[in-house]
Design a protein around this motif. Structure first.
Motif, short mmCIF file in Angstrom:
data_model
loop_
_atom_site.label_atom_id
_atom_site.label_comp_id
_atom_site.label_asym_id
_atom_site.label_seq_id
_atom_site.Cartn_x
_atom_site.Cartn_y
_atom_site.Cartn_z
N LEU A 10 0.95 -1.37 -0.04
CA LEU A 10 0.09 -0.10 -0.04
C LEU A 10 1.14 1.20 -0.17
CD1 LEU A 10 -1.55 -2.22 1.53
CD2 LEU A 10 -2.84 -0.59 2.57
N ILE A 11 1.28 1.68 -1.16
CA ILE A 11 2.30 2.82 -1.41
C ILE A 11 1.33 4.07 -1.69
CG2 ILE A 11 4.09 3.58 -2.74
CD1 ILE A 11 5.01 0.64 -2.96
N GLN A 12 1.52 5.23 -0.78
CA GLN A 12 1.19 6.41 -0.77
C GLN A 12 -0.38 6.49 -1.00
OE1 GLN A 12 2.79 8.59 0.51
NE2 GLN A 12 4.14 9.28 -0.63
N MET A 13 -0.93 5.53 -0.29
CA MET A 13 -2.64 5.43 -0.73
C MET A 13 -3.48 5.52 0.59
SD MET A 13 -3.65 2.43 0.47
CE MET A 13 -5.17 2.04 -0.25
N LEU A 14 -2.93 5.50 1.78
CA LEU A 14 -3.73 5.62 2.91
C LEU A 14 -4.44 6.63 2.99
CD1 LEU A 14 -1.75 3.35 5.42
CD2 LEU A 14 -4.20 2.84 4.50
N TYR A 15 -4.00 7.76 2.49
CA TYR A 15 -4.65 9.18 2.57
C TYR A 15 -6.08 9.11 1.77
CZ TYR A 15 0.37 9.83 2.04
OH TYR A 15 1.83 9.73 2.14
N TYR A 16 -6.23 8.05 0.85
CA TYR A 16 -7.29 8.27 0.34
C TYR A 16 -8.35 7.08 0.70
CZ TYR A 16 -4.14 10.75 -2.27
OH TYR A 16 -3.10 11.82 -2.68
N VAL A 17 -8.32 6.59 1.98
CA VAL A 17 -9.31 5.79 2.48
C VAL A 17 -10.13 6.28 3.78
CG1 VAL A 17 -8.03 3.64 1.53
CG2 VAL A 17 -7.59 4.40 4.02
N LYS A 18 -11.16 5.73 4.14
CA LYS A 18 -12.20 6.40 5.06
C LYS A 18 -11.77 5.84 6.40
CE LYS A 18 -16.17 7.79 2.29
NZ LYS A 18 -17.71 7.60 2.38
N ILE A 50 -6.08 -1.48 7.06
CA ILE A 50 -4.96 -2.11 7.14
C ILE A 50 -5.36 -3.46 7.78
CG2 ILE A 50 -2.93 -2.28 8.92
CD1 ILE A 50 -2.81 0.81 8.74
N LYS A 51 -6.20 -3.56 8.62
CA LYS A 51 -6.70 -4.91 9.17
C LYS A 51 -6.98 -5.96 8.28
CE LYS A 51 -10.08 -7.08 12.65
NZ LYS A 51 -11.34 -6.70 13.36
N PHE A 52 -7.99 -5.52 7.35
CA PHE A 52 -8.38 -6.31 6.15
C PHE A 52 -7.13 -6.93 5.28
CE2 PHE A 52 -9.35 -6.55 1.50
CZ PHE A 52 -10.29 -7.71 1.61
N PHE A 53 -6.43 -6.03 4.70
CA PHE A 53 -5.16 -6.49 4.13
C PHE A 53 -4.29 -7.30 5.01
CE2 PHE A 53 -6.82 -3.10 1.07
CZ PHE A 53 -7.01 -3.84 0.07
N GLY A 105 4.56 -16.37 6.39
CA GLY A 105 5.82 -15.57 5.72
C GLY A 105 5.78 -14.55 4.90
N ALA A 106 4.50 -14.18 4.84
CA ALA A 106 4.31 -12.98 3.88
C ALA A 106 4.62 -11.47 4.28
CB ALA A 106 2.78 -13.03 3.16
N LYS A 107 4.36 -10.58 3.55
CA LYS A 107 4.84 -9.31 4.18
C LYS A 107 3.87 -8.32 3.53
CE LYS A 107 8.99 -10.09 6.57
NZ LYS A 107 8.75 -11.47 6.37
N LEU A 108 3.40 -7.48 4.51
CA LEU A 108 2.67 -6.25 4.04
C LEU A 108 3.55 -4.91 4.20
CD1 LEU A 108 -0.05 -4.67 3.48
CD2 LEU A 108 -0.68 -4.93 5.91
#
Length: 290
Positions: free
Chosen positions: A139-147, A153-156, A163-166
């Motif tokens: 999630l790159i430079q996009m959290l400004y545009y979610v309500k 964050i919890k959903f993704f 072993g994955a990464k966010l």
């Protein structure tokens, strides 16, 4: 004319965003991070797998996505990569597809584009009951545009495979952005699509959720010298981007305009070098474990 959000005029937003990329080291500092730090971060995401699933949330025109994919591909040269892109702008998706068509060495990468917002994707996934898991989500430079940032964050995070990464990248709390927004946010045309959020806000959310993460500061700057030249078209576009306001120079009250322009010159926001002003555009990369 009343002040209105920059996001209310998509083509004007894209124009100011492209100028921002031209005048800043935004992409260069991310690229350096991908080259130096990302290989270690993705060290085990493909272990024992025949395919790696990557989800790009707000992938834009694909320039950054392709850098990330190149790093993953270099680490796992023989593994097929499925790269799904969530991007609400048809214009950006067209550019992304053109970029992929022109690129070489993408034979083992399969691309799928979804023209939708992150919330639309979330709702679609929940409705389908098919919660696909991913090995790497960014999630790159996009959290400004979610309500709802904590819910997003919890959903993704819930979609991560073991072993994955966010990866989240957004403006650092040390940046001029954070200082500007804190002081003037209440006087600028906020709408449902833009939240003034920085790394410290995200870290507080992650701490509250008890998630494990690592933060990296990405030093970056932007040449805003044109902002101080009366009638300069580029300067006006950059002021639009800095304030998230469409035609800020023409629509903002004179006192607000004067205060912001004066503050932009101060050391809290910018550094003067050789008669030019460089805005503190520092970013923060936050890597979250499953």
């Amino acid at each position: 004319m009343a002040m209105r959000s920059l996001l209310s005029d998509h083509s004007h937003y894209v124009e100011s965003f492209r100028l921002f990329l031209e005048k800043s080291t935004e992409h260069q500092c991310m690229l350096e991070f991908f080259q130096k730090k990302l290989p270690g971060i993705i060290e085990s995401i493909g272990d024992g797998k025949s395919t790696i699933n990557v989800l790009s949330v707000g992938g834009g025109a694909g320039e950054i996505d392709l850098q990330i994919l190149a790093t993953i591909q270099a680490k796992y040269p023989k593994i097929i990569i499925h790269n799904d892109v969530i991007e609400p702008s048809a214009e950006q998706i067209i550019t992304y597809k053109e970029r992929v068509a022109e690129a070489s060495n993408l034979e083992n990468i399969k691309f799928t584009w979804h023209k939708e917002t992150s919330l639309e994707y979330e709702n679609r996934m929940k409705a389908s009951k098919e919660m696909r898991k991913w090995n790497f989500i960014h999630l790159i430079q996009m959290l400004y545009y979610v309500k709802d940032i904590p819910a997003t964050i919890k959903f993704f995070h819930s979609l991560l495979d073991p072993g994955a990464k966010l990866l989240i990248i957004l403006v650092s709390e040390t940046s001029g952005w954070a200082r500007l927004w804190k002081k003037y946010g209440s006087r600028l045309p906020l709408n449902d699509l833009c939240l003034y959020v920085s790394s410290v806000d995200v870290e507080e959310i992650l701490d509250a959720a008890g998630l494990n993460y690592q933060s990296y500061e990405l030093p970056s700057s932007m040449d805003i010298t044109d902002c101080f030249l009366d009638g300069n078209k580029n300067g006006e576009l950059l002021l639009d981007f800095l304030t998230e306001t469409c035609n800020f120079t023409a629509t903002a009250p004179l006192d607000l305009k004067k205060e912001i322009v004066e503050d932009l010159k101060k050391p809290e926001c910018s550094e003067e070098r050789g008669g030019k002003y460089f805005f503190n555009n520092n970013l923060c990369a936050i890597v979250i474990e499953p």
